[in-house]
Write a protein that holds these residues in place. Structure first.
Motif, PDB file in Angstrom:
ATOM      1  N   ASP A 113     121.719  13.843 -54.572  1.00 32.69           N
ATOM      2  CA  ASP A 113     122.684  12.791 -54.881  1.00 32.69           C
ATOM      3  C   ASP A 113     123.050  11.996 -53.632  1.00 32.69           C
ATOM      4  O   ASP A 113     123.138  10.761 -53.679  1.00 32.69           O
ATOM      5  N   ASN A 114     123.261  12.693 -52.511  1.00 31.93           N
ATOM      6  CA  ASN A 114     123.573  11.997 -51.263  1.00 31.93           C
ATOM      7  C   ASN A 114     122.445  11.064 -50.854  1.00 31.93           C
ATOM      8  O   ASN A 114     122.675   9.915 -50.459  1.00 31.93           O
ATOM      9  N   ALA A 115     121.207  11.551 -50.950  1.00 33.40           N
ATOM     10  CA  ALA A 115     120.057  10.729 -50.569  1.00 33.40           C
ATOM     11  C   ALA A 115     119.933   9.502 -51.477  1.00 33.40           C
ATOM     12  O   ALA A 115     119.654   8.396 -50.993  1.00 33.40           O
ATOM     13  N   LEU A 116     120.144   9.674 -52.772  1.00 35.63           N
ATOM     14  CA  LEU A 116     120.076   8.541 -53.704  1.00 35.63           C
ATOM     15  C   LEU A 116     121.143   7.498 -53.383  1.00 35.63           C
ATOM     16  O   LEU A 116     120.869   6.296 -53.398  1.00 35.63           O
ATOM     17  N   LEU A 117     122.348   7.951 -53.112  1.00 33.73           N
ATOM     18  CA  LEU A 117     123.431   7.025 -52.798  1.00 33.73           C
ATOM     19  C   LEU A 117     123.163   6.276 -51.492  1.00 33.73           C
ATOM     20  O   LEU A 117     123.327   5.053 -51.426  1.00 33.73           O
ATOM     21  N   VAL A 118     122.755   6.986 -50.452  1.00 30.03           N
ATOM     22  CA  VAL A 118     122.499   6.343 -49.156  1.00 30.03           C
ATOM     23  C   VAL A 118     121.352   5.343 -49.283  1.00 30.03           C
ATOM     24  O   VAL A 118     121.426   4.227 -48.748  1.00 30.03           O
ATOM     25  N   SER A 119     120.297   5.708 -50.002  1.00 30.42           N
ATOM     26  CA  SER A 119     119.170   4.788 -50.162  1.00 30.42           C
ATOM     27  C   SER A 119     119.563   3.548 -50.963  1.00 30.42           C
ATOM     28  O   SER A 119     118.945   2.496 -50.824  1.00 30.42           O
ATOM     29  N   ALA A 120     120.610   3.653 -51.788  1.00 31.73           N
ATOM     30  CA  ALA A 120     121.101   2.498 -52.546  1.00 31.73           C
ATOM     31  C   ALA A 120     122.157   1.713 -51.757  1.00 31.73           C
ATOM     32  O   ALA A 120     122.761   0.784 -52.293  1.00 31.73           O
ATOM     33  N   GLY A 121     122.401   2.102 -50.502  1.00 30.49           N
ATOM     34  CA  GLY A 121     123.329   1.361 -49.653  1.00 30.49           C
ATOM     35  C   GLY A 121     124.770   1.831 -49.682  1.00 30.49           C
ATOM     36  O   GLY A 121     125.666   1.102 -49.262  1.00 30.49           O
ATOM     37  N   TRP A 122     125.010   3.036 -50.136  1.00 24.07           N
ATOM     38  CA  TRP A 122     126.366   3.579 -50.215  1.00 24.07           C
ATOM     39  C   TRP A 122     126.676   4.419 -48.980  1.00 24.07           C
ATOM     40  O   TRP A 122     125.803   5.044 -48.402  1.00 24.07           O
ATOM     41  N   THR A 123     127.952   4.475 -48.634  1.00 26.97           N
ATOM     42  CA  THR A 123     128.445   5.420 -47.646  1.00 26.97           C
ATOM     43  C   THR A 123     128.988   6.611 -48.420  1.00 26.97           C
ATOM     44  O   THR A 123     129.807   6.437 -49.326  1.00 26.97           O
ATOM     45  N   VAL A 160     125.888   9.607 -44.641  1.00 29.02           N
ATOM     46  CA  VAL A 160     126.703  10.702 -45.159  1.00 29.02           C
ATOM     47  C   VAL A 160     127.627  11.146 -44.034  1.00 29.02           C
ATOM     48  O   VAL A 160     127.165  11.423 -42.917  1.00 29.02           O
ATOM     49  N   VAL A 161     128.917  11.214 -44.315  1.00 27.84           N
ATOM     50  CA  VAL A 161     129.917  11.590 -43.323  1.00 27.84           C
ATOM     51  C   VAL A 161     130.710  12.777 -43.853  1.00 27.84           C
ATOM     52  O   VAL A 161     131.186  12.743 -44.989  1.00 27.84           O
ATOM     53  N   GLU A 162     130.847  13.824 -43.052  1.00 27.33           N
ATOM     54  CA  GLU A 162     131.730  14.940 -43.393  1.00 27.33           C
ATOM     55  C   GLU A 162     133.018  14.744 -42.611  1.00 27.33           C
ATOM     56  O   GLU A 162     133.018  14.811 -41.385  1.00 27.33           O
ATOM     57  N   VAL A 163     134.120  14.489 -43.311  1.00 26.14           N
ATOM     58  CA  VAL A 163     135.380  14.270 -42.611  1.00 26.14           C
ATOM     59  C   VAL A 163     136.090  15.593 -42.373  1.00 26.14           C
ATOM     60  O   VAL A 163     135.962  16.533 -43.155  1.00 26.14           O
ATOM     61  N   GLY A 164     136.799  15.648 -41.264  1.00 29.34           N
ATOM     62  CA  GLY A 164     137.555  16.847 -40.928  1.00 29.34           C
ATOM     63  C   GLY A 164     136.722  17.977 -40.370  1.00 29.34           C
ATOM     64  O   GLY A 164     137.235  19.049 -40.091  1.00 29.34           O
ATOM     65  N   SER A 165     135.430  17.751 -40.203  1.00 33.30           N
ATOM     66  CA  SER A 165     134.547  18.817 -39.729  1.00 33.30           C
ATOM     67  C   SER A 165     134.493  18.829 -38.214  1.00 33.30           C
ATOM     68  O   SER A 165     134.439  17.778 -37.590  1.00 33.30           O
ATOM     69  N   PRO A 166     134.457  20.009 -37.636  1.00 33.86           N
ATOM     70  CA  PRO A 166     134.296  20.086 -36.184  1.00 33.86           C
ATOM     71  C   PRO A 166     132.883  19.650 -35.804  1.00 33.86           C
ATOM     72  O   PRO A 166     131.987  19.628 -36.651  1.00 33.86           O
TER      73      PRO A 166
END
Length: 183
Positions: A113-123, A160-166
């Motif tokens: 799902d992440n790969a599909l979204l990023v390839s479609a121009g989503w953050t 793809v961004v993980e927020v709050g992650s060290p």
């Protein structure tokens, strides 16, 4: 299990619950409107970031919070079901082969799902449940709001961004420390 001819691989059926109490606990797990998801939505509203869709069907993976105009998808992952890399959740002791296969399918679906979204121009923004505990909640939600605003202003490429992650180096150090304590 044997896969049907020409069809997708068969998914093993869940094992029977070990007790009636266990069955009720598992049935009580919700997939929508969980406490971490409500915290994220409250922080977005408080920051004035409205106009989002919940579990929008038109976006791959049905993100928990979706800003179609900004092309931002927010997934709030539960640590147990999505196998958090930060808090190393426990594994069920009964029927381990079923659970390993289930967790592997969940991780594969998340990556797809992440790969599909990023390839479609989503953050894509991923928020882990453990990052919303009291100790790190404020920092995580502030980072989430900043990432959504950054995407709104068109800053940065889809990713793809993980927020709050060290940082990765800190995560490796934490894992090494946990392993040494177990010995």
């Amino acid at each position: 299990m044997v896969a049907p001819a020409g069809g997708p691989a068969a998914v093993p059926s869940p094992p029977p619950a070990s007790s009636e109490a266990t069955r009720h606990v598992m049935q009580a797990n919700r997939s929508k409107n969980t406490k971490p998801e409500l915290l994220v939505r409250a922080a977005l509203r408080e920051a004035g970031l409205t106009g989002y869709r919940l579990h929008w069907k038109k976006a791959p993976g049905r993100p928990d919070v979706c800003f179609p105009g900004r092309r931002v998808a927010v997934f709030v992952h539960g640590c147990f079901w999505h196998r958090c890399p930060h808090c190393s959740p426990s594994r069920p002791k009964t029927h381990p082969e079923f659970w390993e296969a289930k967790f592997a399918r969940n991780r594969e679906r998340d990556e797809r799902d992440n790969a599909l979204l990023v390839s479609a121009g989503w953050t894509v923004i991923v928020v882990w449940e453990c990052r919303l505990r009291r100790a790190s909640r404020e920092r995580t939600l502030a980072e989430l709001v900043e990432e959504v605003r950054r995407a709104r202003e068109g800053m940065g490429a889809p990713r793809v961004v993980e927020v709050g992650s060290p940082g990765a180096w800190r995560l490796r150090r934490l894992r090494a420390r946990r392993r040494s304590r177990r010995r």
